[in-house]
Structures are given as structure tokens and as C-alpha cells.
Enzyme design. Sequence first.
Site, PDB file in Angstrom:
ATOM      1  CB  SER A 119      -1.027   0.101   1.182  1.00  0.00           C
ATOM      2  OG  SER A 119      -0.199   0.074   2.468  1.00  0.00           O
ATOM      3  CG  HIS A 140      -3.218  -0.918  -2.454  1.00  0.00           C
ATOM      4  ND1 HIS A 140      -3.275   0.474  -2.202  1.00  0.00           N
ATOM      5  CD2 HIS A 140      -3.423  -1.490  -1.276  1.00  0.00           C
ATOM      6  CE1 HIS A 140      -3.887   0.546  -1.118  1.00  0.00           C
ATOM      7  NE2 HIS A 140      -3.786  -0.845  -0.566  1.00  0.00           N
ATOM      8  CD  GLU A 152      -3.299   3.191  -5.134  1.00  0.00           C
ATOM      9  OE1 GLU A 152      -3.068   4.384  -5.390  1.00  0.00           O
ATOM     10  OE2 GLU A 152      -3.262   2.740  -4.064  1.00  0.00           O
ATOM     11  CG  ASN A 190      -2.511   4.179   2.049  1.00  0.00           C
ATOM     12  OD1 ASN A 190      -3.355   4.322   2.700  1.00  0.00           O
ATOM     13  ND2 ASN A 190      -1.833   3.040   1.625  1.00  0.00           N
TER      14      ASN A 190
END
Length: 296
Positions: A119, A140, A152, A190
Site C-alpha cells: 500500500s 493494491h 490500485e 494512501n
Amino acid sequence: MIKNVSVIGAGTMGNGIAHVFAQTGHKVVLIDVAAAQLDKALQTIEKNLDRQLAKGTITGQQKQETLQQITVETDLQKGVSGADLVVEAATENEAIKLELFKKIDAAAPQGCILATNTSSISVTKIASVTNRPARVIGMHFMNPVPVMKLVEVINGYATSAEVSAAIVTLSKALGKIPALANDYPGFIANRILMPMINEAVYSLYEGVAGVEAIDTIMKLGMAHPMGPLQLADFIGLDVCLSILNVLHKGFGNPKYAPCPLLVNMVTSGRLGVKSGEGFYTYTHGTKDLVVSDKFR
């Protein structure tokens, strides 16, 4: 054509990833060093399939077919030897991932694509320890994997256009919605989420508002399904801290510095749901949100 998939790591993310691949007709080898963890993962997958069965989204036959697609293995070399794709879902620790990818690269077939579920850790750096950087990519998945639609897809600096297109197509075949990002600290999910969580922790730390008020404002005012402090507990405060440290180190910008309160909570072992206490407590046996005594 990707038919055979090896998933490394049988924790929460790994068993979810194995579940979705098996449910869409892929042969899956789920790999973990601990046989007990593999047994637990299979039980979790069956339990999640039973939930789908109860909701009427799958049939009993589809449940059995999904389970039959999954085999387990404790030997990494054996587990990846026939893979078209390897998805690594081990602990979010750079040293562990780099060592794993050296081993995966040595054992997997030459044409195999190597994907990481990281991540936040650099896909380019992970790819650099292999002899196939063009065939290394980020996938991800979001937790819980069988439910969340997003994948992702992160292109490392050397990831080929062919591999990127193949993973986008595969993600759609899994019933997911892929979103492409390039390899910079935190990617997109993130890079945006963690500063928001960090700011929520700072707001609590500085006495601007309490736990419930912060989460209520974000839920009712911004239509978030879960407040940032509850979400941090769900993700794991140690994971949040680790990602913020990656952002802080990667950009060298003080705006990503983790809040001292978050650092203290992780140091004291209050990690959220996984430890039974974070901003809320999770040992009372109900689904009610109960604010930790530390913040009342």
C-alpha cells in the site's frame, strides 16, 4: 493468459485475494510459512463464501468450485513454480518484501508477472532486486478484498505497458475496478488518506474535538461511511504509522510527519481492532462503537 495464480501470505489480505481469484476460475496456490495460518485462511474463505451463499450472490455449487480451486503450500519454491502471476501479500515491511522478491524471482517461471499488494512501499525498489523489473507491478487490493471493488494498479518505473495492460484487464475479470497510479510514495490511495487520518489524530491531540465528534463530522458532513479515527483502528494504527513514515521519508516534507499521539499509541501496543483497543475499544462483544477510556 493468466490462469495459475500464487498468492504469498495467508493473512487478511492474502486470503481475500485468493478468494477472489478462485471465485473467478483461477487455479490458486496460497503460500505461507505457517501451516496453521493456511488452515485459518481456508476457514475464513469458507466463512466468507457462506456469507455470499446466505445473501444469494453465489450457489452452493459455486462455493464448492471456488474452494476446489485453492491449494495450500508452505514451500515458496514449489508454490510459485507453475504460476502465471504471483501476488505478494506479506507484511508491509520493506526488508521482508525485498527478500521475498529475490526468492520469488529465482523460483517463478521466466514469463511470470510478479505483483505486490503493498500500500506504500516503492514498486520500483521492489522490482530492482529482481531480474525482471519490466514484469513487476503493484496490485493494491482494498480490505475486505471480496467486497471492495477498487484495485490500485501501480506501475513501477520499469513496468512494461504490456504488463500494465494485462493487470488492468485481469482486475476487470475479477469484477474489480482498476485505477492506474505511478510509483511515488503512498501512490494515490494512501497519499490522500493517511494525511487525512493524521490530521484527525492531530485534531484529537490538540483538543480541537473528541473522538466521536471528529468521526461524526466526517461521516455526516462529508458522507464518509466510517470516520477517520475508526478507519485508522480498522486499518491498524501500526500500519498507518508505517505508511506516514514512508510518506515523510519519501517526500522529506514535514506535513507528513506522524502525530506524536499516534506514535505513542503504537508504542504502547494500542493498535486498533487487532489489539482490542485504539481510539475505540473492541473487547465488549458488541458492534457498538465505544470510545477508549483514554479519550473520554
